[in-house]
Design a protein around this motif. Structure first.
Motif, PDB file in Angstrom:
ATOM      1  N   LEU A 134       0.837  -1.203   0.000  1.00  0.00           N
ATOM      2  CA  LEU A 134       0.000   0.000   0.000  1.00  0.00           C
ATOM      3  C   LEU A 134       0.871   1.252   0.000  1.00  0.00           C
ATOM      4  CD1 LEU A 134      -2.638  -0.926   2.734  1.00  0.00           C
ATOM      5  CD2 LEU A 134      -2.996  -0.852   0.270  1.00  0.00           C
ATOM      6  N   PRO A 135       0.413   2.331  -0.614  1.00  0.00           N
ATOM      7  CA  PRO A 135       1.103   3.607  -0.422  1.00  0.00           C
ATOM      8  C   PRO A 135       1.133   3.923   1.078  1.00  0.00           C
ATOM      9  CG  PRO A 135      -0.538   3.780  -2.169  1.00  0.00           C
ATOM     10  CD  PRO A 135      -0.743   2.448  -1.495  1.00  0.00           C
ATOM     11  N   TYR A 136       2.227   4.479   1.549  1.00  0.00           N
ATOM     12  CA  TYR A 136       2.417   4.673   2.983  1.00  0.00           C
ATOM     13  C   TYR A 136       1.237   5.371   3.667  1.00  0.00           C
ATOM     14  CZ  TYR A 136       4.535   5.824   7.443  1.00  0.00           C
ATOM     15  OH  TYR A 136       4.773   5.954   8.780  1.00  0.00           O
ATOM     16  N   PRO A 137       0.711   6.483   3.150  1.00  0.00           N
ATOM     17  CA  PRO A 137      -0.422   7.133   3.834  1.00  0.00           C
ATOM     18  C   PRO A 137      -1.645   6.219   3.951  1.00  0.00           C
ATOM     19  CG  PRO A 137       0.518   8.621   2.209  1.00  0.00           C
ATOM     20  CD  PRO A 137       1.145   7.270   1.984  1.00  0.00           C
ATOM     21  N   GLN A 138      -1.892   5.413   2.927  1.00  0.00           N
ATOM     22  CA  GLN A 138      -3.028   4.490   2.959  1.00  0.00           C
ATOM     23  C   GLN A 138      -2.797   3.387   4.000  1.00  0.00           C
ATOM     24  OE1 GLN A 138      -4.015   2.970  -0.930  1.00  0.00           O
ATOM     25  NE2 GLN A 138      -5.486   1.503  -0.115  1.00  0.00           N
ATOM     26  N   TYR A 139      -1.569   2.895   4.092  1.00  0.00           N
ATOM     27  CA  TYR A 139      -1.231   1.871   5.085  1.00  0.00           C
ATOM     28  C   TYR A 139      -1.406   2.402   6.502  1.00  0.00           C
ATOM     29  CZ  TYR A 139       1.542  -1.365   7.883  1.00  0.00           C
ATOM     30  OH  TYR A 139       1.959  -2.250   8.841  1.00  0.00           O
ATOM     31  N   VAL A 140      -0.919   3.610   6.757  1.00  0.00           N
ATOM     32  CA  VAL A 140      -1.048   4.215   8.089  1.00  0.00           C
ATOM     33  C   VAL A 140      -2.522   4.405   8.434  1.00  0.00           C
ATOM     34  CG1 VAL A 140      -0.596   6.304   9.447  1.00  0.00           C
ATOM     35  CG2 VAL A 140       1.236   5.283   8.070  1.00  0.00           C
ATOM     36  N   GLN A 141      -3.323   4.879   7.491  1.00  0.00           N
ATOM     37  CA  GLN A 141      -4.749   5.073   7.764  1.00  0.00           C
ATOM     38  C   GLN A 141      -5.429   3.743   8.059  1.00  0.00           C
ATOM     39  OE1 GLN A 141      -6.426   8.093   8.161  1.00  0.00           O
ATOM     40  NE2 GLN A 141      -7.817   6.607   9.084  1.00  0.00           N
ATOM     41  N   TRP A 142      -5.079   2.696   7.312  1.00  0.00           N
ATOM     42  CA  TRP A 142      -5.651   1.378   7.564  1.00  0.00           C
ATOM     43  C   TRP A 142      -5.295   0.897   8.968  1.00  0.00           C
ATOM     44  CZ3 TRP A 142      -2.855  -3.390   7.895  1.00  0.00           C
ATOM     45  CH2 TRP A 142      -3.679  -4.510   8.011  1.00  0.00           C
ATOM     46  N   GLN A 143      -4.039   1.060   9.368  1.00  0.00           N
ATOM     47  CA  GLN A 143      -3.633   0.662  10.721  1.00  0.00           C
ATOM     48  C   GLN A 143      -4.402   1.452  11.779  1.00  0.00           C
ATOM     49  OE1 GLN A 143      -0.844  -1.697  11.944  1.00  0.00           O
ATOM     50  NE2 GLN A 143      -1.979  -2.454  10.192  1.00  0.00           N
ATOM     51  N   ARG A 144      -4.589   2.737  11.554  1.00  0.00           N
ATOM     52  CA  ARG A 144      -5.358   3.561  12.505  1.00  0.00           C
ATOM     53  C   ARG A 144      -6.809   3.100  12.583  1.00  0.00           C
ATOM     54  NH1 ARG A 144      -2.761   9.444  10.979  1.00  0.00           N
ATOM     55  NH2 ARG A 144      -0.897   9.161  12.257  1.00  0.00           N
ATOM     56  N   ASP A 145      -7.390   2.766  11.435  1.00  0.00           N
ATOM     57  CA  ASP A 145      -8.777   2.281  11.413  1.00  0.00           C
ATOM     58  C   ASP A 145      -8.909   0.972  12.188  1.00  0.00           C
ATOM     59  OD1 ASP A 145      -9.410   4.462   9.817  1.00  0.00           O
ATOM     60  OD2 ASP A 145      -9.495   3.296   7.955  1.00  0.00           O
ATOM     61  N   VAL A 146      -7.953   0.072  12.012  1.00  0.00           N
ATOM     62  CA  VAL A 146      -7.976  -1.211  12.723  1.00  0.00           C
ATOM     63  C   VAL A 146      -7.840  -0.979  14.229  1.00  0.00           C
ATOM     64  CG1 VAL A 146      -6.715  -3.378  13.111  1.00  0.00           C
ATOM     65  CG2 VAL A 146      -7.173  -2.594  10.770  1.00  0.00           C
ATOM     66  N   LEU A 147      -6.901  -0.140  14.630  1.00  0.00           N
ATOM     67  CA  LEU A 147      -6.716   0.124  16.066  1.00  0.00           C
ATOM     68  C   LEU A 147      -7.936   0.815  16.674  1.00  0.00           C
ATOM     69  CD1 LEU A 147      -2.965   1.151  16.087  1.00  0.00           C
ATOM     70  CD2 LEU A 147      -3.975  -0.838  17.223  1.00  0.00           C
ATOM     71  N   ALA A 148      -8.550   1.733  15.938  1.00  0.00           N
ATOM     72  CA  ALA A 148      -9.755   2.398  16.445  1.00  0.00           C
ATOM     73  C   ALA A 148     -10.881   1.388  16.650  1.00  0.00           C
ATOM     74  CB  ALA A 148     -10.193   3.501  15.485  1.00  0.00           C
ATOM     75  N   GLU A 149     -11.023   0.461  15.726  1.00  0.00           N
ATOM     76  CA  GLU A 149     -12.055  -0.560  15.856  1.00  0.00           C
ATOM     77  C   GLU A 149     -11.753  -1.491  17.025  1.00  0.00           C
ATOM     78  OE1 GLU A 149     -15.781  -2.183  14.494  1.00  0.00           O
ATOM     79  OE2 GLU A 149     -14.796  -0.241  14.510  1.00  0.00           O
ATOM     80  N   MET A 150     -10.484  -1.838  17.212  1.00  0.00           N
ATOM     81  CA  MET A 150     -10.120  -2.653  18.369  1.00  0.00           C
ATOM     82  C   MET A 150     -10.438  -1.914  19.671  1.00  0.00           C
ATOM     83  SD  MET A 150      -6.704  -4.887  17.534  1.00  0.00           S
ATOM     84  CE  MET A 150      -5.686  -3.693  16.707  1.00  0.00           C
ATOM     85  N   MET A 151     -10.152  -0.636  19.722  1.00  0.00           N
ATOM     86  CA  MET A 151     -10.448   0.143  20.936  1.00  0.00           C
ATOM     87  C   MET A 151     -11.957   0.181  21.206  1.00  0.00           C
ATOM     88  SD  MET A 151      -7.617   0.880  22.311  1.00  0.00           S
ATOM     89  CE  MET A 151      -8.194   2.004  23.562  1.00  0.00           C
ATOM     90  N   ARG A 152     -12.775   0.261  20.156  1.00  0.00           N
ATOM     91  CA  ARG A 152     -14.228   0.244  20.340  1.00  0.00           C
ATOM     92  C   ARG A 152     -14.682  -1.082  20.929  1.00  0.00           C
ATOM     93  NH1 ARG A 152     -18.579  -1.980  18.043  1.00  0.00           N
ATOM     94  NH2 ARG A 152     -17.445  -2.935  16.308  1.00  0.00           N
ATOM     95  N   LEU A 153     -14.054  -2.154  20.495  1.00  0.00           N
ATOM     96  CA  LEU A 153     -14.464  -3.493  20.913  1.00  0.00           C
ATOM     97  C   LEU A 153     -13.868  -3.921  22.251  1.00  0.00           C
ATOM     98  CD1 LEU A 153     -14.141  -5.310  17.486  1.00  0.00           C
ATOM     99  CD2 LEU A 153     -16.263  -4.705  18.680  1.00  0.00           C
ATOM    100  N   LEU A 154     -12.795  -3.288  22.662  1.00  0.00           N
ATOM    101  CA  LEU A 154     -12.074  -3.707  23.852  1.00  0.00           C
ATOM    102  C   LEU A 154     -12.904  -3.504  25.120  1.00  0.00           C
ATOM    103  CD1 LEU A 154      -9.220  -4.819  24.421  1.00  0.00           C
ATOM    104  CD2 LEU A 154      -8.541  -2.462  24.922  1.00  0.00           C
ATOM    105  N   SER A 155     -12.989  -4.562  25.912  1.00  0.00           N
ATOM    106  CA  SER A 155     -13.703  -4.455  27.184  1.00  0.00           C
ATOM    107  C   SER A 155     -12.903  -3.562  28.134  1.00  0.00           C
ATOM    108  CB  SER A 155     -13.900  -5.843  27.797  1.00  0.00           C
ATOM    109  OG  SER A 155     -12.662  -6.383  28.220  1.00  0.00           O
ATOM    110  N   PRO A 156     -13.536  -3.005  29.171  1.00  0.00           N
ATOM    111  CA  PRO A 156     -12.825  -2.103  30.084  1.00  0.00           C
ATOM    112  C   PRO A 156     -11.570  -2.722  30.714  1.00  0.00           C
ATOM    113  CG  PRO A 156     -15.179  -1.913  30.420  1.00  0.00           C
ATOM    114  CD  PRO A 156     -14.965  -3.069  29.459  1.00  0.00           C
ATOM    115  N   ALA A 157     -11.547  -4.011  30.920  1.00  0.00           N
ATOM    116  CA  ALA A 157     -10.378  -4.667  31.513  1.00  0.00           C
ATOM    117  C   ALA A 157      -9.552  -5.393  30.454  1.00  0.00           C
ATOM    118  CB  ALA A 157     -10.816  -5.650  32.589  1.00  0.00           C
ATOM    119  N   GLY A 158      -9.803  -5.115  29.170  1.00  0.00           N
ATOM    120  CA  GLY A 158      -9.165  -5.838  28.079  1.00  0.00           C
ATOM    121  C   GLY A 158      -7.762  -5.363  27.757  1.00  0.00           C
ATOM    122  N   ALA A 159      -7.119  -6.067  26.816  1.00  0.00           N
ATOM    123  CA  ALA A 159      -5.753  -5.742  26.400  1.00  0.00           C
ATOM    124  C   ALA A 159      -5.594  -5.997  24.901  1.00  0.00           C
ATOM    125  CB  ALA A 159      -4.751  -6.588  27.174  1.00  0.00           C
TER     126      ALA A 159
END
Length: 107
Positions: A70-95
């Motif tokens: 992927l072009p670097y900006p697109q790769y970084v945005q994809w990683q940010r999107d994945v991490l944001a979704e993980m944070m939404r799904l993460l339980s309060p005591a999760g990791a």
């Protein structure tokens, strides 16, 4: 609540599409090693086909479902999107445990 039919399995699917179907704060642990966009790397030689430290690296050919280039900006945005979704799904005591560039990071 998560459908019990999808628990205790490995799901080889697009992670963003799959995670979007899950309820907020429903995951206790994420363990991931995302694609490194290594074919677009400037440091390991895969970009120019040399293979870097691994001259016969299978990743020179990309993955089954992505060429990992992927072009670097697109790769970084994809990683940010994945991490944001993980944070939404993460339980309060999760990791979250993720391996990037050969290092293990936890949040």
């Amino acid at each position: 609540m998560i459908d019990p039919d999808i628990l205790d399995q490995v799901h080889n699917v697009d992670c963003l599409s799959f995670m979007s179907t899950l309820p907020d704060e429903s995951i206790d642990l994420f363990v991931t090693s995302p694609p490194y966009n290594i074919k677009n790397s400037t440091g390991n030689g895969l970009k120019d086909g040399r293979g870097g430290k691994w001259s016969r690296a299978a990743l020179i050919n990309g993955y089954d479902v992505t060429d990992d280039n992927l072009p670097y900006p697109q790769y970084v945005q994809w990683q940010r999107d994945v991490l944001a979704e993980m944070m939404r799904l993460l339980s309060p005591a999760g990791a979250i445990s993720t391996t990037t560039n050969g290092e293990c990071k936890a949040a």
